[in-house]
Design a protein around this motif. Structure first.
Motif, short mmCIF file in Angstrom:
data_model
loop_
_atom_site.label_atom_id
_atom_site.label_comp_id
_atom_site.label_asym_id
_atom_site.label_seq_id
_atom_site.Cartn_x
_atom_site.Cartn_y
_atom_site.Cartn_z
N GLU A 58 0.84 -1.21 0.00
CA GLU A 58 0.00 0.00 0.00
C GLU A 58 0.87 1.26 0.00
O GLU A 58 0.59 2.21 -0.73
N ARG A 59 1.93 1.26 0.83
CA ARG A 59 2.84 2.41 0.87
C ARG A 59 3.49 2.62 -0.50
O ARG A 59 3.61 3.74 -0.96
N GLN A 62 1.00 4.21 -2.86
CA GLN A 62 0.73 5.62 -2.54
C GLN A 62 1.89 6.50 -2.97
O GLN A 62 1.69 7.62 -3.41
N ARG A 66 1.70 9.84 -5.81
CA ARG A 66 2.05 11.23 -5.46
C ARG A 66 3.01 11.85 -6.41
O ARG A 66 3.69 11.46 -7.17
#
Length: 66
Positions: A58-59, A62, A66
């Motif tokens: 998930e990190r 993300q 960005r």
């Protein structure tokens, strides 16, 4: 209410962690050493919490957004 005959594992061994994530063994060990993926030692066995793998992925997702 039905009972799940095959409950989801909460930890997996290194080969299974590689298989379910698609991350190679050497890279997985690098990520473990860097503290990006947690592990649990039980004797000589290394277990990888599935939730730790999910949070890592998930990190990563993300960071790309960005």
């Amino acid at each position: 209410m039905s009972i799940d005959p095959a409950p989801r594992p909460i930890t997996v061994r290194i080969p299974e962690a590689c298989r379910i994530t698609g991350i190679g063994r050497s890279k997985l060990y690098e990520l473990i050493k860097a503290g990006d993926i947690p592990t649990i030692k039980v004797g000589s066995m290394t277990l990888v919490p599935v939730i730790g793998l999910e949070r890592f992925l998930e990190r990563c997702g993300q960071e790309e957004i960005r």
